[in-house]
Scaffold this motif. Structure first.
Motif, PDB file in Angstrom:
ATOM      1  N   TYR A  58       0.829  -1.211   0.000  1.00 29.88           N
ATOM      2  CA  TYR A  58       0.000   0.000   0.000  1.00 29.88           C
ATOM      3  C   TYR A  58       0.864   1.262   0.000  1.00 29.88           C
ATOM      4  CZ  TYR A  58      -3.228   3.597   1.516  1.00 29.88           C
ATOM      5  OH  TYR A  58      -3.936   4.766   1.606  1.00 29.88           O
ATOM      6  N   SER A  59       1.872   1.305   0.865  1.00 28.04           N
ATOM      7  CA  SER A  59       2.707   2.516   0.943  1.00 28.04           C
ATOM      8  C   SER A  59       3.525   2.713  -0.334  1.00 28.04           C
ATOM      9  CB  SER A  59       3.612   2.483   2.172  1.00 28.04           C
ATOM     10  OG  SER A  59       4.583   1.476   2.069  1.00 28.04           O
ATOM     11  N   MET A  60       3.948   1.612  -0.956  1.00 26.97           N
ATOM     12  CA  MET A  60       4.674   1.721  -2.224  1.00 26.97           C
ATOM     13  C   MET A  60       3.776   2.309  -3.307  1.00 26.97           C
ATOM     14  SD  MET A  60       6.710  -1.843  -2.484  1.00 26.97           S
ATOM     15  CE  MET A  60       7.318  -2.600  -0.998  1.00 26.97           C
ATOM     16  N   LYS A  61       2.546   1.811  -3.374  1.00 27.36           N
ATOM     17  CA  LYS A  61       1.612   2.315  -4.374  1.00 27.36           C
ATOM     18  C   LYS A  61       1.233   3.764  -4.088  1.00 27.36           C
ATOM     19  CE  LYS A  61      -0.481  -2.083  -5.679  1.00 27.36           C
ATOM     20  NZ  LYS A  61      -1.715  -2.872  -5.671  1.00 27.36           N
ATOM     21  N   GLU A  62       1.089   4.107  -2.806  1.00 30.80           N
ATOM     22  CA  GLU A  62       0.721   5.466  -2.428  1.00 30.80           C
ATOM     23  C   GLU A  62       1.821   6.454  -2.823  1.00 30.80           C
ATOM     24  OE1 GLU A  62       0.416   7.055   1.835  1.00 30.80           O
ATOM     25  OE2 GLU A  62      -1.629   6.435   1.321  1.00 30.80           O
ATOM     26  N   GLU A  63       3.065   6.070  -2.609  1.00 30.15           N
ATOM     27  CA  GLU A  63       4.189   6.929  -2.983  1.00 30.15           C
ATOM     28  C   GLU A  63       4.346   6.998  -4.499  1.00 30.15           C
ATOM     29  OE1 GLU A  63       9.030   7.020  -2.453  1.00 30.15           O
ATOM     30  OE2 GLU A  63       7.832   5.990  -0.956  1.00 30.15           O
ATOM     31  N   GLY A  64       3.871   5.991  -5.157  1.00 27.16           N
ATOM     32  CA  GLY A  64       4.059   5.855  -6.599  1.00 27.16           C
ATOM     33  C   GLY A  64       5.126   4.798  -6.801  1.00 27.16           C
ATOM     34  N   LEU A  65       4.763   3.706  -7.400  1.00 31.25           N
ATOM     35  CA  LEU A  65       5.675   2.576  -7.539  1.00 31.25           C
ATOM     36  C   LEU A  65       6.965   2.975  -8.239  1.00 31.25           C
ATOM     37  CD1 LEU A  65       6.233  -0.363  -7.015  1.00 31.25           C
ATOM     38  CD2 LEU A  65       5.015  -0.922  -9.115  1.00 31.25           C
ATOM     39  N   HIS A  66       6.851   3.754  -9.297  1.00 35.76           N
ATOM     40  CA  HIS A  66       8.045   4.185 -10.021  1.00 35.76           C
ATOM     41  C   HIS A  66       8.961   4.997  -9.106  1.00 35.76           C
ATOM     42  CE1 HIS A  66      10.601   5.422 -13.316  1.00 35.76           C
ATOM     43  NE2 HIS A  66      10.495   6.672 -12.867  1.00 35.76           N
ATOM     44  N   ASN A  67       8.399   5.953  -8.386  1.00 34.84           N
ATOM     45  CA  ASN A  67       9.203   6.779  -7.479  1.00 34.84           C
ATOM     46  C   ASN A  67       9.857   5.941  -6.396  1.00 34.84           C
ATOM     47  OD1 ASN A  67       8.490   9.068  -8.883  1.00 34.84           O
ATOM     48  ND2 ASN A  67       6.806   9.565  -7.524  1.00 34.84           N
ATOM     49  N   TYR A  68       9.117   4.999  -5.843  1.00 36.69           N
ATOM     50  CA  TYR A  68       9.648   4.137  -4.794  1.00 36.69           C
ATOM     51  C   TYR A  68      10.822   3.311  -5.321  1.00 36.69           C
ATOM     52  CZ  TYR A  68       9.989   0.618  -1.153  1.00 36.69           C
ATOM     53  OH  TYR A  68      10.465  -0.208  -0.168  1.00 36.69           O
ATOM     54  N   LEU A  69      10.646   2.706  -6.487  1.00 43.41           N
ATOM     55  CA  LEU A  69      11.701   1.868  -7.054  1.00 43.41           C
ATOM     56  C   LEU A  69      12.928   2.681  -7.440  1.00 43.41           C
ATOM     57  CD1 LEU A  69       9.578  -0.589  -9.219  1.00 43.41           C
ATOM     58  CD2 LEU A  69      10.668  -1.047  -7.011  1.00 43.41           C
ATOM     59  N   VAL A  70      12.725   3.891  -7.924  1.00 47.22           N
ATOM     60  CA  VAL A  70      13.852   4.765  -8.250  1.00 47.22           C
ATOM     61  C   VAL A  70      14.613   5.119  -6.973  1.00 47.22           C
ATOM     62  CG1 VAL A  70      14.449   7.096  -9.045  1.00 47.22           C
ATOM     63  CG2 VAL A  70      12.914   5.679 -10.396  1.00 47.22           C
ATOM     64  N   GLU A  75      19.504   4.427  -3.778  1.00 46.58           N
ATOM     65  CA  GLU A  75      20.169   4.060  -2.525  1.00 46.58           C
ATOM     66  C   GLU A  75      21.133   2.893  -2.744  1.00 46.58           C
ATOM     67  OE1 GLU A  75      17.916   3.934   1.140  1.00 46.58           O
ATOM     68  OE2 GLU A  75      16.394   5.231   0.245  1.00 46.58           O
ATOM     69  N   LEU A  76      20.736   1.928  -3.561  1.00 42.48           N
ATOM     70  CA  LEU A  76      21.638   0.813  -3.885  1.00 42.48           C
ATOM     71  C   LEU A  76      22.872   1.304  -4.641  1.00 42.48           C
ATOM     72  CD1 LEU A  76      19.115  -1.968  -4.882  1.00 42.48           C
ATOM     73  CD2 LEU A  76      20.784  -2.091  -3.027  1.00 42.48           C
ATOM     74  N   PHE A  77      22.676   2.217  -5.585  1.00 38.68           N
ATOM     75  CA  PHE A  77      23.816   2.785  -6.312  1.00 38.68           C
ATOM     76  C   PHE A  77      24.736   3.533  -5.354  1.00 38.68           C
ATOM     77  CE2 PHE A  77      21.528   3.124 -10.671  1.00 38.68           C
ATOM     78  CZ  PHE A  77      21.822   1.807 -10.934  1.00 38.68           C
ATOM     79  N   GLY A  78      24.151   4.261  -4.394  1.00 45.65           N
ATOM     80  CA  GLY A  78      24.951   4.975  -3.404  1.00 45.65           C
ATOM     81  C   GLY A  78      25.774   4.024  -2.557  1.00 45.65           C
ATOM     82  N   ILE A  79      25.171   2.924  -2.140  1.00 42.65           N
ATOM     83  CA  ILE A  79      25.881   1.911  -1.356  1.00 42.65           C
ATOM     84  C   ILE A  79      27.008   1.314  -2.197  1.00 42.65           C
ATOM     85  CG2 ILE A  79      25.656  -0.398  -0.342  1.00 42.65           C
ATOM     86  CD1 ILE A  79      22.803   0.545   0.574  1.00 42.65           C
ATOM     87  N   GLY A  80      26.722   1.016  -3.448  1.00 45.11           N
ATOM     88  CA  GLY A  80      27.752   0.477  -4.339  1.00 45.11           C
ATOM     89  C   GLY A  80      28.904   1.449  -4.532  1.00 45.11           C
ATOM     90  N   SER A  81      28.593   2.723  -4.658  1.00 44.48           N
ATOM     91  CA  SER A  81      29.636   3.739  -4.820  1.00 44.48           C
ATOM     92  C   SER A  81      30.503   3.844  -3.575  1.00 44.48           C
ATOM     93  CB  SER A  81      29.006   5.101  -5.125  1.00 44.48           C
ATOM     94  OG  SER A  81      28.373   5.089  -6.368  1.00 44.48           O
ATOM     95  N   LEU A  82      29.871   3.800  -2.406  1.00 46.55           N
ATOM     96  CA  LEU A  82      30.640   3.859  -1.161  1.00 46.55           C
ATOM     97  C   LEU A  82      31.513   2.613  -0.992  1.00 46.55           C
ATOM     98  CD1 LEU A  82      28.052   5.390   1.335  1.00 46.55           C
ATOM     99  CD2 LEU A  82      30.086   6.496   0.366  1.00 46.55           C
ATOM    100  N   LEU A  83      30.975   1.452  -1.333  1.00 49.12           N
ATOM    101  CA  LEU A  83      31.793   0.227  -1.287  1.00 49.12           C
ATOM    102  C   LEU A  83      33.013   0.368  -2.193  1.00 49.12           C
ATOM    103  CD1 LEU A  83      29.146  -2.632  -1.295  1.00 49.12           C
ATOM    104  CD2 LEU A  83      30.962  -2.334   0.387  1.00 49.12           C
ATOM    105  N   ASP A  84      32.792   0.864  -3.377  1.00 52.87           N
ATOM    106  CA  ASP A  84      33.886   1.061  -4.319  1.00 52.87           C
ATOM    107  C   ASP A  84      34.906   2.045  -3.769  1.00 52.87           C
ATOM    108  OD1 ASP A  84      35.227   0.765  -6.863  1.00 52.87           O
ATOM    109  OD2 ASP A  84      34.469   2.763  -7.352  1.00 52.87           O
TER     110      ASP A  84
END
Length: 91
Positions: A58-70, A75-84
């Motif tokens: 429900y919260s994902m749909k409320e925020e907008g699925l596209h926005n949530y997934l982006v 955040e995953l890209f940020g974690i990957g960049s910090l790991l690198d």
């Protein structure tokens, strides 16, 4: 389908399963030499884990699925960049 792909902790292809594994394996990198970097990265991983864990379909749909997934992807890209930066850039 959204619950399976994002929130199912037992489904190996779900986002939360993957983030849990990132967190679990990342804990192995902790050492006395890198506590500051470790803390920063651990915080980011934990924040993403909490964000997904405490989300609902429900919260994902409320925020907008596209926005949530982006947001999750960024955040995953940020974690990957910090790991690198912290662990692989000087290799």
């Amino acid at each position: 389908m959204l619950e399976l792909v994002m929130l199912n902790q037992d489904f190996p292809r779900s986002a939360i399963y993957s983030v849990n594994n990132i967190q679990r394996y990342f804990e192995r990198l902790k050492s006395e030499k890198n506590l500051e970097h470790y803390s920063n990265l651990s915080f980011n991983i934990g924040r993403l884990n909490s964000n997904i864990t405490y989300s609902s379909v429900y919260s994902m749909k409320e925020e907008g699925l596209h926005n949530y997934l982006v947001k999750v992807r960024n955040e995953l890209f940020g974690i990957g960049s910090l790991l690198d930066e912290y662990y692989f850039a000087n290799s």
